[in-house]
Write a protein that holds these residues in place. Sequence first.
Motif, PDB file in Angstrom:
ATOM      1  N   GLY A  34      -6.978  -3.043  -5.698  1.00  0.00           N
ATOM      2  CA  GLY A  34      -6.221  -3.394  -6.826  1.00  0.00           C
ATOM      3  C   GLY A  34      -4.558  -3.436  -6.608  1.00  0.00           C
ATOM      4  O   GLY A  34      -4.153  -4.482  -7.089  1.00  0.00           O
ATOM      5  N   ALA A  35      -4.364  -2.713  -5.417  1.00  0.00           N
ATOM      6  CA  ALA A  35      -2.891  -3.063  -4.976  1.00  0.00           C
ATOM      7  C   ALA A  35      -2.690  -4.347  -4.379  1.00  0.00           C
ATOM      8  O   ALA A  35      -1.792  -5.186  -4.577  1.00  0.00           O
ATOM      9  CB  ALA A  35      -2.288  -1.936  -4.087  1.00  0.00           C
ATOM     10  N   LEU A  80       1.015  -1.274  -0.028  1.00  0.00           N
ATOM     11  CA  LEU A  80      -0.077   0.207  -0.143  1.00  0.00           C
ATOM     12  C   LEU A  80       0.951   1.190  -0.076  1.00  0.00           C
ATOM     13  O   LEU A  80       0.537   2.297  -0.711  1.00  0.00           O
ATOM     14  CB  LEU A  80      -1.061  -0.017   1.104  1.00  0.00           C
ATOM     15  N   ALA A  81       1.740   1.167   0.684  1.00  0.00           N
ATOM     16  CA  ALA A  81       2.968   2.375   0.819  1.00  0.00           C
ATOM     17  C   ALA A  81       3.518   2.635  -0.462  1.00  0.00           C
ATOM     18  O   ALA A  81       3.611   3.822  -1.043  1.00  0.00           O
ATOM     19  CB  ALA A  81       4.063   2.147   1.790  1.00  0.00           C
ATOM     20  N   SER A 104     -13.922   6.324  -0.299  1.00  0.00           N
ATOM     21  CA  SER A 104     -14.286   5.160  -0.994  1.00  0.00           C
ATOM     22  C   SER A 104     -13.388   4.905  -2.226  1.00  0.00           C
ATOM     23  O   SER A 104     -12.996   3.601  -2.653  1.00  0.00           O
ATOM     24  CB  SER A 104     -15.741   5.198  -1.501  1.00  0.00           C
ATOM     25  N   ALA A 105     -12.703   5.941  -3.156  1.00  0.00           N
ATOM     26  CA  ALA A 105     -11.915   5.725  -4.149  1.00  0.00           C
ATOM     27  C   ALA A 105     -10.766   4.975  -3.695  1.00  0.00           C
ATOM     28  O   ALA A 105     -10.252   4.105  -4.504  1.00  0.00           O
ATOM     29  CB  ALA A 105     -11.735   7.117  -4.774  1.00  0.00           C
ATOM     30  N   ALA A 106     -10.328   5.236  -2.697  1.00  0.00           N
ATOM     31  CA  ALA A 106      -9.070   4.706  -2.044  1.00  0.00           C
ATOM     32  C   ALA A 106      -9.259   3.329  -1.716  1.00  0.00           C
ATOM     33  O   ALA A 106      -8.345   2.387  -1.621  1.00  0.00           O
ATOM     34  CB  ALA A 106      -8.379   5.478  -0.872  1.00  0.00           C
ATOM     35  N   CYS A 107     -10.633   2.923  -1.467  1.00  0.00           N
ATOM     36  CA  CYS A 107     -10.623   1.424  -1.212  1.00  0.00           C
ATOM     37  C   CYS A 107     -10.297   0.609  -2.449  1.00  0.00           C
ATOM     38  O   CYS A 107      -9.998  -0.489  -2.106  1.00  0.00           O
ATOM     39  CB  CYS A 107     -12.466   1.478  -0.886  1.00  0.00           C
ATOM     40  N   TYR A 108     -10.766   1.176  -3.452  1.00  0.00           N
ATOM     41  CA  TYR A 108     -10.698   0.430  -4.792  1.00  0.00           C
ATOM     42  C   TYR A 108      -9.459   0.182  -5.161  1.00  0.00           C
ATOM     43  O   TYR A 108      -8.882  -0.608  -5.771  1.00  0.00           O
ATOM     44  CB  TYR A 108     -11.657   0.885  -5.967  1.00  0.00           C
ATOM     45  N   LEU A 109      -8.572   1.470  -4.892  1.00  0.00           N
ATOM     46  CA  LEU A 109      -7.060   1.664  -5.361  1.00  0.00           C
ATOM     47  C   LEU A 109      -6.649   0.318  -4.443  1.00  0.00           C
ATOM     48  O   LEU A 109      -5.519  -0.128  -4.962  1.00  0.00           O
ATOM     49  CB  LEU A 109      -6.516   3.094  -4.974  1.00  0.00           C
TER      50      LEU A 109
END
Length: 199
Positions: free
Chosen positions: A85-86, A31-32, A77-82
């Motif tokens: 993916g990661a 994530l980092a 919520s946008a960061a949830c999907y990112l």
Amino acid sequence: RFSVLSKALLRARGNRREVVDKILEAIKQKLADSHIEANVTGREKNLYSIYKKMLEKNLSFAEVFDIYGFRVVVKDSAACYLALGALHALYKPVPGKFKDYIAIPKANGYQSLHTTLIGPFGTPVEIQIRDADMHHVAESGVASHWLYKDVVEFHRMLVLPGRSAKSVLDAFRAVSGGDIAQQQQQHHHHHLSTPQSSS
């Protein structure tokens, strides 16, 4: 059966710590590297949740306990999907084991992304991904969440510099839905106007 389970749980917890720490570090690092700010925690399964899952899915203790659970809390919520993916790039996802409760929340308002990945040594890794608001709803329920949001908003209004006492009181009235003095008068009036019973 429960005491047998608790003994097995104590034995297995020792070996688990090592695996949990390894997966936790890998998730945080991924994530980092993807520039996603997140709070990542390992979720220890309690005895009841293990027992329930064993019964529901007709699994052995080892099969249930070998599932490692993690929670990822991100900013929106946008960061949830990112993050999803990661993490799907970090470990291979298990087909059919992804649920999007953000796009389609549960009836009780619960929102989160659920995915199961194949972690190191082929261990299943269950991950819940949500933002802070979703996390608060999940932990406390919807009603409590809205109360919490009101308190946070009220506190934010209180600490703004240059606020007069009147504007703070107006802010409180807006949040609490009315005039305190008026509500007290009505409450007092109800007690006074209660008809006396005739004997």
